[in-house]
Design an enzyme around this catalytic site. Structure first.
Site, mmCIF file in Angstrom:
data_model
loop_
_atom_site.group_PDB
_atom_site.id
_atom_site.type_symbol
_atom_site.label_atom_id
_atom_site.label_comp_id
_atom_site.label_asym_id
_atom_site.label_seq_id
_atom_site.Cartn_x
_atom_site.Cartn_y
_atom_site.Cartn_z
ATOM 1 N N SER A 150 13.335 -19.615 -19.362
ATOM 2 C CA SER A 150 12.356 -20.658 -19.059
ATOM 3 C C SER A 150 11.183 -20.514 -20.016
ATOM 4 C CB SER A 150 11.852 -20.520 -17.615
ATOM 5 O OG SER A 150 10.773 -21.405 -17.364
ATOM 6 N N TYR A 163 8.506 -15.638 -10.100
ATOM 7 C CA TYR A 163 9.396 -16.473 -10.903
ATOM 8 C C TYR A 163 9.191 -16.225 -12.396
ATOM 9 C CZ TYR A 163 11.580 -20.611 -12.930
ATOM 10 O OH TYR A 163 12.355 -21.457 -13.688
#
Length: 257
Positions: A150, A163
């Site tokens: 990501s 996360y």
């Protein structure tokens, strides 16, 4: 048909980005083994396996919790037992968790997110490499790994410390595996999506609105699952024969802004 006759495992392949990857890889000739907690599609629609089979492709579904070694081991073992080898694994499965800042993040939530986003990638890479090392070199590789990281592995994910940390781990694992196993003809890369419209809510403090994401992205639209799937396809194919340890941004220019 860039993956003709290739055998591919995709974790988290039932929904979202993993669903798009599974469908595109099958269209490009791959046999796809989907590992996920359920075949239910989060954004709705027919199961991914059904769509692939209806289009004439070959797909299997295996229940798999990537945070459990036994599940990941079984996913690869069953796939190889049926199809004879493993050519590509896409470690896509991930979770957002509660999506909170440091002080609001419980130990249990931290452990859960890290178990999926970091340990799940570790398990996927490890089990794939175990299999790859038993196989002959075909073309330039014994096998290929594509990890879905990501942009939040490189910049902060406001209000989502677990996360972001887990995705940063995925980026590091990609580089380490690439270097450690390059001489064994194993190729390992990652795709780092920006804001992708999957229908999955972000949730939690610091979650940005679509207006913010649109303003932050230089290109005049946000990403689609197919954008990430196309990048993963390139890295999984023989076209990427001299690329390893790379984290390919698919973010509409977000990180360049």
């Amino acid at each position: 048909m860039r993956l003709k006759d290739k055998v591919v495992v995709v974790t988290g392949g039932a929904s979202g980005i993993g669903r798009a990857i599974s469908i595109l890889f099958a269209r490009e000739g791959a046999t796809v083994a989907i590992g996920d907690l359920t075949e239910d599609v989060k954004e709705g629609g027919a199961p991914t396996r059904d769509l692939i089979e209806q289009a004439g492709g070959t797909a299997r579904f295996h229940h798999c919790d990537v945070a459990k070694w036994d599940d990941v081991d079984a996913l690869v073992t069953k796939t190889v037992a049926e199809f004879g080898r493993l050519d590509v694994i896409v470690n896509n499965a991930a979770t957002l968790g509660s999506g909170t800042r440091l002080l609001e993040t419980s130990e249990a939530d931290w452990d859960h997110v890290m178990a999926v986003n970091a340990k799940g990638v570790f398990f996927g890479c490890k089990r794939a490499i175990q299999q790859f090392l038993t196989q002959p070199v075909v073309g330039d590789a014994r096998g290929r790994i594509v990890n879905i990281s990501s942009q939040h592995g490189m910049v902060c994910a406001p209000g989502k410390i677990a996360y972001g940390t887990g995705k940063a781990a995925a980026v590091y694992i990609t580089r380490q595996v690439a270097v450690d196993y390059a001489e064994d003809h194993i190729i390992c890369n990652a795709v780092a999506p920006g804001r992708i419209l999957t229908g999955k809510p972000l949730g939690g403090p610091g979650s940005d609105s679509l207006d913010y994401s649109k303003a932050r992205t230089p290109m005049p639209r946000l990403g689609r699952p197919g954008d990430v799937a196309s990048a993963a396809l390139f890295l999984a194919s023989e076209e990427a024969s001299y690329i390893t340890g790379h984290n390919l941004m698919v973010d509409g220019g977000w990180m360049a802004y």
